[in-house]
Design a protein around this motif. Structure first.
Motif, mmCIF file in Angstrom:
data_model
loop_
_atom_site.group_PDB
_atom_site.id
_atom_site.type_symbol
_atom_site.label_atom_id
_atom_site.label_comp_id
_atom_site.label_asym_id
_atom_site.label_seq_id
_atom_site.Cartn_x
_atom_site.Cartn_y
_atom_site.Cartn_z
ATOM 1 N N ASP A 152 -6.289 -18.292 -4.283
ATOM 2 C CA ASP A 152 -7.465 -17.895 -5.073
ATOM 3 C C ASP A 152 -8.122 -19.081 -5.767
ATOM 4 O O ASP A 152 -9.334 -19.093 -5.991
ATOM 5 N N LYS A 153 -7.327 -20.091 -6.104
ATOM 6 C CA LYS A 153 -7.848 -21.249 -6.837
ATOM 7 C C LYS A 153 -8.279 -22.400 -5.906
ATOM 8 O O LYS A 153 -8.538 -23.517 -6.364
ATOM 9 N N GLY A 154 -8.309 -22.119 -4.586
ATOM 10 C CA GLY A 154 -8.809 -23.126 -3.643
ATOM 11 C C GLY A 154 -7.833 -24.226 -3.305
ATOM 12 O O GLY A 154 -8.229 -25.336 -2.921
ATOM 13 N N ALA A 155 -6.529 -23.939 -3.392
ATOM 14 C CA ALA A 155 -5.518 -24.970 -3.138
ATOM 15 C C ALA A 155 -5.551 -25.469 -1.695
ATOM 16 O O ALA A 155 -5.309 -26.649 -1.437
ATOM 17 N N VAL A 156 -5.862 -24.582 -0.748
ATOM 18 C CA VAL A 156 -5.845 -24.977 0.666
ATOM 19 C C VAL A 156 -6.819 -26.124 0.916
ATOM 20 O O VAL A 156 -6.472 -27.150 1.524
ATOM 21 N N GLU A 157 -8.040 -25.947 0.440
ATOM 22 C CA GLU A 157 -9.058 -26.989 0.641
ATOM 23 C C GLU A 157 -8.681 -28.289 -0.071
ATOM 24 O O GLU A 157 -8.863 -29.391 0.462
ATOM 25 N N MET A 158 -8.131 -28.160 -1.287
ATOM 26 C CA MET A 158 -7.706 -29.350 -2.041
ATOM 27 C C MET A 158 -6.626 -30.122 -1.290
ATOM 28 O O MET A 158 -6.672 -31.355 -1.196
ATOM 29 N N LEU A 159 -5.654 -29.398 -0.750
ATOM 30 C CA LEU A 159 -4.553 -30.048 -0.044
ATOM 31 C C LEU A 159 -5.042 -30.744 1.225
ATOM 32 O O LEU A 159 -4.592 -31.842 1.558
ATOM 33 N N LEU A 160 -5.972 -30.116 1.912
ATOM 34 C CA LEU A 160 -6.503 -30.742 3.127
ATOM 35 C C LEU A 160 -7.331 -31.982 2.807
ATOM 36 O O LEU A 160 -7.306 -32.968 3.552
ATOM 37 N N GLN A 161 -8.052 -31.942 1.691
ATOM 38 C CA GLN A 161 -8.804 -33.128 1.252
ATOM 39 C C GLN A 161 -7.850 -34.278 0.931
ATOM 40 O O GLN A 161 -8.107 -35.438 1.288
ATOM 41 N N LEU A 162 -6.745 -33.940 0.259
ATOM 42 C CA LEU A 162 -5.746 -34.957 -0.066
ATOM 43 C C LEU A 162 -5.109 -35.504 1.220
ATOM 44 O O LEU A 162 -4.871 -36.720 1.329
ATOM 45 N N MET A 163 -4.858 -34.624 2.190
ATOM 46 C CA MET A 163 -4.292 -35.069 3.459
ATOM 47 C C MET A 163 -5.244 -36.039 4.171
ATOM 48 O O MET A 163 -4.810 -37.042 4.759
ATOM 49 N N LYS A 164 -6.534 -35.751 4.122
ATOM 50 C CA LYS A 164 -7.519 -36.642 4.734
ATOM 51 C C LYS A 164 -7.453 -38.036 4.102
ATOM 52 O O LYS A 164 -7.529 -39.049 4.797
ATOM 53 N N GLN A 165 -7.329 -38.056 2.776
ATOM 54 C CA GLN A 165 -7.220 -39.350 2.081
ATOM 55 C C GLN A 165 -5.968 -40.110 2.545
ATOM 56 O O GLN A 165 -6.018 -41.325 2.788
ATOM 57 N N ILE A 166 -4.853 -39.380 2.658
ATOM 58 C CA ILE A 166 -3.601 -40.018 3.102
ATOM 59 C C ILE A 166 -3.747 -40.523 4.536
ATOM 60 O O ILE A 166 -3.308 -41.625 4.871
#
Length: 615
Positions: free
Chosen positions: A165-179
């Motif tokens: 509900d808090k948008g964690a999926v998108e946040m985690l994928l953005q972080l993965m892209k950075q990594i």
């Protein structure tokens, strides 16, 4: 001047608010020794800071506030530490303070007994904010502990839903892209692998939720996970979690299609299989994923097959786990040898073999791939080996999968066909399956005989072993699939005029007529097959009565009824399927049924007087 005056006024307001609202609570925190009262005081402090808009703001006495809070961390109380962590994170600390509070959050969240108190607080919000805003390279260690805390939270169903509900999926994928943007020669590459382990472990938990699965498809997670897999091929933990994510999501059509579009995924999976051949938990999931990819996608079948060494990798795995399975069997025999002591469910080795063979069965559906596999002697030998050393009592699914794959491959009439070369030995092995107590196994064996009985030697084998009696008996099964497979074998047997007499002697004519009456317009393919069998059988007809006996009149009425143009279609089927059935009736069934009807009528001396149940 106005700006300076505003700042002075704000400073004065903060000073007043500090002394009236904040300072009394800090003094209370310094003096209080009851955990419950300290927690209450922390709740009041958070509310006061929020009221004064001081959360996340730089103000003069901020360091005094933080120093007071950090002193309380040494008190060994998770409920209190949770309150402290929330306030400190809300203050938007950085540097060593951020690392300390992330470690504190990690310590609290790793204890699942704290899940309830975490649910009733807003710690997740602030941890997600850290992930969203903090610099990856500058605060990699803090992000590691922050991500670890979130991973522990994701083990709780309530918190997991909250993350979505808090948008964690998108946040985690953005972080993965950075990594993923940090390359192997970078100084941070190695340390960020630990962060990626926590991140992918969290995504695996999120993949259990339907809304998260939708987001993972829509945000292009498949391609990003493939990039991470390729870059971290030497990190077994990262690979394991990514494979677990794919294993879960590839069971769903939309994600499976997205993964199949990642052309590099096949190379990556093959590389992992070759690298970790004896790592059963990893191998079985990769084979499961490849099985899902090739289940309904012809392009995926072809693409995998064309990858260098793809079939050799599968054969090598087969040999490895076949040997492990043989060793397990030997161990059981040495300790008593009784089948009842075997595990009831498939062993780890059997499970790998089951999924490997399923993969081969899927590949064999593709015309050019199937033809190539049919000529691959080492592949067919392995499948036959399963039928040799396993019975359905040992592992039903494994034996049936092997028979299914042989059935698929036996469809292809290719030069140097390994199935053709081994057809008699395969027939011997199928005889065991045919006599087993497994109806699924029996049906699969009959299907293989349906293809193999196109060879004269197999027809002789069927007659010699009296297998034809079994096929006739199966016509009583009242099951369309079983009757269709059995009828296919009988059709091939009646091609040879010397083998036709058994059909009447064993009561086959009556059973075929019964099948035609039972299934009729519900299955035009089966009806067509029955008519073809009866047509072959009656090739040298002298009189209808001598060929069809007491069933002559019933057959005449049945054929007349089935050829009636007014015959109502099955409206329980959807329109496309109904149209297909209609087309099949017109182009396949009708010509052979009309010829058969004409043959019987021309050799029949009187009109039918029997009645049959109308359709």
């Amino acid at each position: 001047g106005l700006e300076n005056e505003t700042r002075i006024n704000e400073s004065e307001e903060e000073e007043i608010f500090w002394h009236i609202k904040i300072l009394p609570i800090l003094r209370e925190l310094e003096k209080e020794d009851s955990i419950e009262n300290l927690c209450l005081a922390c709740t009041k402090l958070y509310q006061a800071l929020n009221e004064g808009s001081m959360l996340g703001k730089i103000f003069e006495r901020r360091s005094v506030l933080l120093k007071t809070l950090y002193k309380l961390v040494d008190i060994n109380s998770d409920p209190l530490c949770l309150k402290l962590a929330k306030i400190i994170l809300a203050m938007k600390v950085d540097g060593k303070n951020l690392l300390s509070v992330c470690k504190l959050a990690f310590k609290i969240c790793r204890n699942e007994k704290n899940d309830y108190i975490i649910q009733n607080d807003r710690l997740l919000d602030y941890l997600l904010e850290v992930l969203r805003t903090e610099d990856l390279e500058k605060n990699s260690e803090a992000l590691l502990y922050c991500m670890g805390a979130i991973k522990f939270m994701s083990g709780n169903a309530v918190l997991l839903n909250e993350m979505v509900d808090k948008g964690a999926v998108e946040m985690l994928l953005q972080l993965m892209k950075q990594i993923n943007n940090i390359k192997e020669n970078d100084v941070y590459f190695s340390s960020l692998g630990h962060l990626l382990v926590q991140l992918t472990a969290t995504l695996r938990n999120l993949a259990d939720l339907p809304p998260a699965r939708c987001q993972l498809v829509c945000t292009g997670a498949a391609s990003e996970l493939c990039v991470a897999l390729e870059q971290r091929m030497n990190d077994k933990d990262v690979c394991t979690y990514i494979v677990r994510i794919f294993s879960k999501l590839s069971s769903y059509g939309d994600f499976c299609a997205a993964l199949a579009d990642c052309s590099r995924c096949y190379v990556l999976f093959l590389a992992l299989l070759n690298k970790h051949q004896k790592q059963q938990d990893l191998v079985i999931r990769i084979i499961f994923i490849l099985g899902n990819l090739t289940a309904k996608n012809n392009q995926a079948r072809e693409q995998f097959f064309k990858e260098k060494g793809s079939i050799n990798t599968l054969v090598s795995l087969f040999q490895t786990y076949h040997e492990l399975d043989l060793n397990a069997q030997k161990w059981y025999h040495e300790r008593g040898g009784e089948r009842k002591k075997y595990p009831k469910h498939p062993s780890e080795a059997e499970d790998v073999l089951i999924k490997l063979i399923r993969m081969l069965a899927n590949l064999s559906v593709h015309p050019s791939v199937g033809a190539a596999l049919a000529a691959a002697h080492h592949v067919v030998e392995l499948l036959v080996t399963v039928l040799e050393y396993k019975s359905v009592d040992d592992c039903e699914e494994l034996v049936i999968n092997a028979a299914t794959t042989i059935n698929n491959l036996s469809y292809y009439k290719v030069k140097s066909s390994a199935v053709e070369d081994k057809k008699l030995h395969i027939a011997e092995m199928l005889l065991k399956l045919l006599m087993s107590n497994s109806m699924d196994g029996v049906v699969e064996a009959v299907r293989v005989f349906g293809n193999l009985s196109q060879y004269h030697e197999i027809c002789d084998f069927i007659m010699q072993k009296k297998i034809y009696r079994f096929m006739i008996a199966l016509l009583d099964a009242k099951n369309q699939d079983v009757c269709f497979s059995a009828c296919g074998v009988l059709l091939n047997l009646t091609v040879d005029k010397d083998k036709r007499v058994f059909l009447m002697e064993e009561g086959g004519i009556g059973k075929l007529v019964d099948c035609l009456q039972d299934f009729g317009p519900a299955d035009w393919q089966l009806a067509c097959l029955i008519c073809k069998t009866l047509w072959n059988y009656s090739d040298n007809i002298t009189s209808a009565a001598s060929s069809f006996g007491e069933y002559t009149d019933t057959l005449l009425v049945l054929l007349t009824s089935l050829l009636d143009e007014e015959l109502v279609s099955d409206y329980s089927l959807d329109r496309d399927l109904r149209d297909y059935h209609k087309l099949y009736r017109e182009t396949e069934f009708k010509p052979v049924a009309e010829k058969l009807l004409d043959r019987i009528q021309s050799h029949h001396s009187f009109l039918p007087t029997v009645t049959v149940t109308p359709f």
